[in-house]
Scaffold this active site. Sequence first.
Site, PDB file in Angstrom:
ATOM      1  N   ARG A 151     -10.210  -4.605  -6.958  1.00  0.00           N
ATOM      2  CA  ARG A 151      -8.839  -4.842  -6.551  1.00  0.00           C
ATOM      3  C   ARG A 151      -8.174  -5.582  -5.829  1.00  0.00           C
ATOM      4  NH1 ARG A 151      -8.176  -2.596  -1.323  1.00  0.00           N
ATOM      5  NH2 ARG A 151      -5.509  -2.343  -1.078  1.00  0.00           N
TER       6      ARG A 151
ATOM      7  N   HIS B  24       0.533  -5.850   0.377  1.00  0.00           N
ATOM      8  CA  HIS B  24      -0.480  -6.098   0.915  1.00  0.00           C
ATOM      9  C   HIS B  24       0.054  -7.120   1.985  1.00  0.00           C
ATOM     10  CE1 HIS B  24      -5.221  -5.976   1.951  1.00  0.00           C
ATOM     11  NE2 HIS B  24      -4.925  -6.628   2.515  1.00  0.00           N
TER      12      HIS B  24
ATOM     13  N   GLU C 194      -2.289  -0.070   3.519  1.00  0.00           N
ATOM     14  CA  GLU C 194      -2.342  -0.356   4.872  1.00  0.00           C
ATOM     15  C   GLU C 194      -1.341  -0.022   6.040  1.00  0.00           C
ATOM     16  OE1 GLU C 194      -5.588  -2.347   6.970  1.00  0.00           O
ATOM     17  OE2 GLU C 194      -7.025  -1.504   5.550  1.00  0.00           O
TER      18      GLU C 194
ATOM     19  N   ASN D  35      -9.564   2.967   3.094  1.00  0.00           N
ATOM     20  CA  ASN D  35     -10.289   1.884   4.058  1.00  0.00           C
ATOM     21  C   ASN D  35     -10.889   2.478   5.183  1.00  0.00           C
ATOM     22  OD1 ASN D  35      -9.023   0.601   2.274  1.00  0.00           O
ATOM     23  ND2 ASN D  35      -7.401  -0.402   3.468  1.00  0.00           N
TER      24      ASN D  35
ATOM     25  N   TYR E  54     -13.751   0.683   8.361  1.00  0.00           N
ATOM     26  CA  TYR E  54     -14.309   0.031   9.129  1.00  0.00           C
ATOM     27  C   TYR E  54     -14.705   0.467  10.281  1.00  0.00           C
ATOM     28  CZ  TYR E  54     -11.808  -3.311   5.551  1.00  0.00           C
ATOM     29  OH  TYR E  54     -11.892  -3.935   4.634  1.00  0.00           O
TER      30      TYR E  54
ATOM     31  N   GLU F 160     -11.908   0.101   0.797  1.00  0.00           N
ATOM     32  CA  GLU F 160     -12.305  -1.306   1.342  1.00  0.00           C
ATOM     33  C   GLU F 160     -13.412  -0.832   2.236  1.00  0.00           C
ATOM     34  OE1 GLU F 160      -9.153  -3.798   3.443  1.00  0.00           O
ATOM     35  OE2 GLU F 160      -8.076  -4.045   2.085  1.00  0.00           O
TER      36      GLU F 160
HETATM   37  O1  IFM Z   1      -8.674  -8.252   5.948  1.00  0.00           O
HETATM   38  C1  IFM Z   1      -8.324  -6.755   6.349  1.00  0.00           C
HETATM   39  C2  IFM Z   1      -7.580  -6.691   4.970  1.00  0.00           C
HETATM   40  O2  IFM Z   1      -6.744  -7.229   4.363  1.00  0.00           O
HETATM   41  C3  IFM Z   1      -7.161  -5.307   5.630  1.00  0.00           C
HETATM   42  N1  IFM Z   1      -8.204  -4.052   5.596  1.00  0.00           N
HETATM   43  C4  IFM Z   1      -8.800  -4.812   6.917  1.00  0.00           C
HETATM   44  C5  IFM Z   1      -9.151  -6.525   6.539  1.00  0.00           C
HETATM   45  C6  IFM Z   1     -10.486  -7.029   7.549  1.00  0.00           C
HETATM   46  O3  IFM Z   1      -9.545  -6.871   8.723  1.00  0.00           O
END
Ligand code: IFM
Length: 467
Positions: free
Chosen positions: A77, A121, A166, A299, A301, A361
């Site tokens: 990706r 992006h 995002e 995505n 985290y 992600e």
């Molecule tokens: O690096 C970023 C990415 O560009 C978008 N999502 C979160 C990642 C980590 O912060």
Amino acid sequence: MGHHPFPPGFLWGVATSAFQIEGATRDGGRGESVWDRFCTQPGAISDGSDGARACEHFSRYREDIALMRELGVRSYRFSIGWTRVLPSGSGPVNEAGLAFYDRLVDALLAAGIEPFATLNHWDQPQALMPAGGWAARDSVDRFVEYADATSRRLGDRVKRWATHNEPWCIAILGYENGMHAPGLKEPRKALAAAHHLLLSHGRSVPVLRSNVKGGEIGLVVNLVPAHPASPSEADRTAARELDGSFNRWFLDPVFKGSYPADAIDDRVALGHLDSADLPFVHAGDLAQIQAPIDFLGINYYSRGILRSTRVPETENAPRTIPAPPPEAMTDMGWEVYPDGLREILVRVHQDYAVKRLYVTENGCAYSDGPDSSGRVADVRRREYLRGHLLACKRALDEGVPLGGYYQWSLLDNFEWQFGYSKRFGIVWVDFETQQRIVKDSGLWYRDVIVANAVDDEDTRERALRSA
Ligand code: IFM
């Protein structure tokens, strides 16, 4: 010890984005993006760096594809640099820019790696800023123009397309908090920007569909499970508010054709809207935003733990949330909380009935570098990935139609306002020499892909312990 097989055909991938890795920002006719300009603002990037060199992927893409091949990844990706294709945001396309992506895609296909392209992006052309950038409705037409030109050229070979990455970050970090390009602190513009991002997504879906025969078209959002710090009503309200502004503000229009009423009221209460009539929404917009899509990329985290600041401390003490132990935090200060990924996948599946989901992600920043033998023993990243892959497996077992997982990121790269100070890669990069070294987490990911399965524990470590 558990061995957890994944479904046959599960897409094991890695992800990157154009501005974060390509470099060569002045080559091949590329135009200036909002991030090129933002990097010139004093203090905007913590280490004073920019994207001019990054990982030099523009010239080293073949080397990077060879690395992916070594790791056995099935899908890559990446994002298309908007200003490589349309240097001034509109008008004639830049042939040299499209030719770069032609070469990249052809090399990926020759290596047996499926390309997955993201159109935006975050690198909107700076030339669109005088009109207002995403806060201006004109950006919608400009994005559709770009989506059309790019997919016409690559749609015969790239079959999986995401419109935006995002949109929350673009609109809120870029137009409300000022932490990202273009660095504005104007909440009203942020809400307009969010709407124009969603509208441009919806308007480009049919365009992409007609240019990409047999393709899969979708959107990528970042989502956060919002947990109250205590069972108090005030904290539960704080959690609902974050869920509304962060998650549902972007999901409801796409899947339900409306903005969430409670989150609109919250914005009115904050003075970011005059009333519940959203001035930037025109008749017919929401129907266009609701264009059916084939997948949603998520995505993930970390989670959010919310403590209300609206009630007196005596009624809701202590005000601060105890910090997780240092070993449960990444270098971004984000808590490692793998079950949040299962939770958000199951929730989206249940509330929005999306045809297919991808984790587009997931990853972590840790600074581990090479030891004297040149090995990068990033055990914390390996364990982060294991925990999150096991969370994906639990979601699959709960019936979530999860088609793949893209690790963020293939390479250490330009981490936006933190420059090169945060390393997310499974491949270590020396930004001076451009040497690449596959980290232990990358080697582990390769084994996972070969086995199409994740083990609860590292078999070698277990064997050593019991020896
Ligand atoms: O690096 C970023 C990415 O560009 C978008 N999502 C979160 C990642 C980590 O912060």
